[in-house]
Design a protein around this motif. Structure first.
Motif, PDB file in Angstrom:
ATOM      1  N   VAL A 171      -0.929   5.174  -0.590  1.00  0.00           N
ATOM      2  CA  VAL A 171      -0.364   4.783  -1.495  1.00  0.00           C
ATOM      3  C   VAL A 171      -1.353   5.087  -3.024  1.00  0.00           C
ATOM      4  O   VAL A 171      -2.578   4.526  -2.912  1.00  0.00           O
ATOM      5  CB  VAL A 171       0.116   3.064  -1.789  1.00  0.00           C
ATOM      6  N   TYR A 204       2.900  13.656  -4.675  1.00  0.00           N
ATOM      7  CA  TYR A 204       3.998  13.438  -3.646  1.00  0.00           C
ATOM      8  C   TYR A 204       4.119  14.494  -3.017  1.00  0.00           C
ATOM      9  O   TYR A 204       4.056  14.745  -1.879  1.00  0.00           O
ATOM     10  CB  TYR A 204       5.252  13.119  -4.396  1.00  0.00           C
ATOM     11  N   ARG A 205       3.888  15.675  -3.799  1.00  0.00           N
ATOM     12  CA  ARG A 205       3.775  17.019  -2.865  1.00  0.00           C
ATOM     13  C   ARG A 205       2.800  17.181  -1.804  1.00  0.00           C
ATOM     14  O   ARG A 205       2.931  17.492  -0.724  1.00  0.00           O
ATOM     15  CB  ARG A 205       3.515  18.119  -3.955  1.00  0.00           C
ATOM     16  N   ALA A 222       1.560  12.020  -0.719  1.00  0.00           N
ATOM     17  CA  ALA A 222       1.119  10.614  -0.842  1.00  0.00           C
ATOM     18  C   ALA A 222       2.778   9.923  -0.417  1.00  0.00           C
ATOM     19  O   ALA A 222       3.630  10.352  -0.805  1.00  0.00           O
ATOM     20  CB  ALA A 222       1.074  10.309  -2.289  1.00  0.00           C
ATOM     21  N   ASN A 223       2.711   8.592  -0.174  1.00  0.00           N
ATOM     22  CA  ASN A 223       3.701   7.861   0.277  1.00  0.00           C
ATOM     23  C   ASN A 223       4.458   7.154  -0.942  1.00  0.00           C
ATOM     24  O   ASN A 223       5.556   7.121  -1.068  1.00  0.00           O
ATOM     25  CB  ASN A 223       3.454   6.886   1.414  1.00  0.00           C
ATOM     26  N   SER A 224       3.619   6.891  -1.896  1.00  0.00           N
ATOM     27  CA  SER A 224       3.969   6.308  -2.971  1.00  0.00           C
ATOM     28  C   SER A 224       3.240   6.327  -4.297  1.00  0.00           C
ATOM     29  O   SER A 224       1.940   6.833  -4.056  1.00  0.00           O
ATOM     30  CB  SER A 224       4.485   4.733  -2.597  1.00  0.00           C
ATOM     31  N   PHE A 225       3.535   6.247  -5.548  1.00  0.00           N
ATOM     32  CA  PHE A 225       2.572   6.365  -6.623  1.00  0.00           C
ATOM     33  C   PHE A 225       2.785   5.277  -7.499  1.00  0.00           C
ATOM     34  O   PHE A 225       3.868   5.044  -7.795  1.00  0.00           O
ATOM     35  CB  PHE A 225       2.994   7.619  -7.074  1.00  0.00           C
TER      36      PHE A 225
END
Lengths: 159, 164
Positions: free
Chosen positions: A94, A109-110, A113-116
């Motif tokens: 995250v 995300y690219r 990453a699972n979440s931002f």
């Protein structure tokens, strides 16, 4: 061993580390936290190198909170690295950063990453963010048991 | 803002879908929930087949809630397909399942799930979960949905369709 997975916080700014610790304490998050100061240290931690070689003291995490702007190896570089590791590419990462630039969001995300999450400036809001983080990742969420893929390696070493 | 204010639920059980819909309502989540009942239907929706091509009526979702045990094409296969599409690589896909095994969790994350959630049979728990979901994934500006996602072009070759 604790029933709660270790959360590895990758953050170079002492202020932010303190803030995260305070927030976790405030929401009584039972998970043990481990802190490393940049991407390279996070790599060393996961690989169990140098000061991180003792897995009892530095257990593998089940969730990683990652800052983006850091010296030596930044968050993006760390994402690239971890997503190439067979042992660790399934670990949820995250991103927790002060940047809310869409370019950064999309790039993170690219890169896997699972979440931002964007760090709010206000502490109360930060508490709120940590609460929903707890709901999603700890209470209702399931994270991989990070010990599993590594156990094989450790077991081999022990044999 | 792009026209992606929608949650796509991929769930074969009508009962579970109805319960989640009710939970969304109780949690006062305004964003609409579209329900498809199989993996292949999810693919059709995302690819914009037939009626789904009308993006005013069937907008691309902001997030996908994905059950794992689905007929024909299961959740893992849907995940694999989504991550192969250039326009959907950053679409948040959240696994929502009643059954979690260690291997299943690892596999889902390896295939690119953003998060893995347990759906509870208890309605109150489901409401709490829905609220958390909305707070975490829908009310944040920092989702890739807020950015420009490339137009969805890649056709899904039928000969590559894997049938379980």
């Amino acid at each position: 061993m604790s029933d709660f997975g270790v959360i590895l916080v990758v953050e170079d700014r002492e202020d932010d580390i303190l803030l995260i610790k305070r927030a976790f304490k405030k929401i009584t998050l039972p998970n043990p936290i481990q802190i490393v100061r940049d991407g390279q240290e996070a790599v060393d931690y996961l690989l169990g190198e140098g000061e991180f070689s003792n897995r009892d003291e530095h257990p593998l995490p089940s969730l990683i909170l990652l800052d983006l702007k850091m010296p030596r190896m930044d968050g993006f570089e760390f994402l690239v690295w971890i997503r190439k590791q067979d042992e660790f590419r399934h670990l949820p990462v995250v991103v927790l950063t002060s940047s809310s630039e869409l370019r950064d969001v999309n790039a993170a995300y690219r890169l896997g990453a699972n979440s931002f999450l964007v760090k709010p400036h206000d502490f109360e809001q930060f508490i709120g963010l940590n609460k929903s983080l707890q709901q999603i990742w700890i209470k209702h969420g399931r994270t991989p048991d990070a010990m599993r893929p590594a156990r094989t390696k450790q077991a081999q070493q022990q044999v | 803002m792009e026209n992606r204010e929608l949650v796509l639920l991929v769930e074969d059980s009508d009962d579970d879908a109805l319960m989640l819909r009710r939970a969304f309502k109780v949690a006062a989540i305004a964003i609409p929930l579209a329900h498809v009942k199989s993996g292949t239907q999810a693919v059709s929706y995302l690819r914009g087949d037939g009626d789904y091509g009308n993006r005013t009526v069937h907008p691309l979702p902001k997030i996908v809630l994905l059950d794992l045990g689905l007929p024909e094409m299961d959740g893992y296969e849907v995940l694999t397909w989504i991550r192969e599409q250039p326009g959907l690589r950053t679409l948040p896909v959240i696994v929502l399942t009643g059954l979690a095994t260690g291997d299943g969790i690892v596999r889902a994350y390896q295939l690119g799930a953003n998060s893995f959630l347990m759906k509870s049979a208890d309605f109150e728990q489901l409401v709490t979960l829905s609220k958390a979901l909305a707070e975490y994934w829908l009310e944040t500006k920092a989702t890739p949905a807020a950015g420009k996602v490339e137009p969805f072009k890649t056709p899904y070759p039928p000969d590559q369709r894997r049938v379980a």
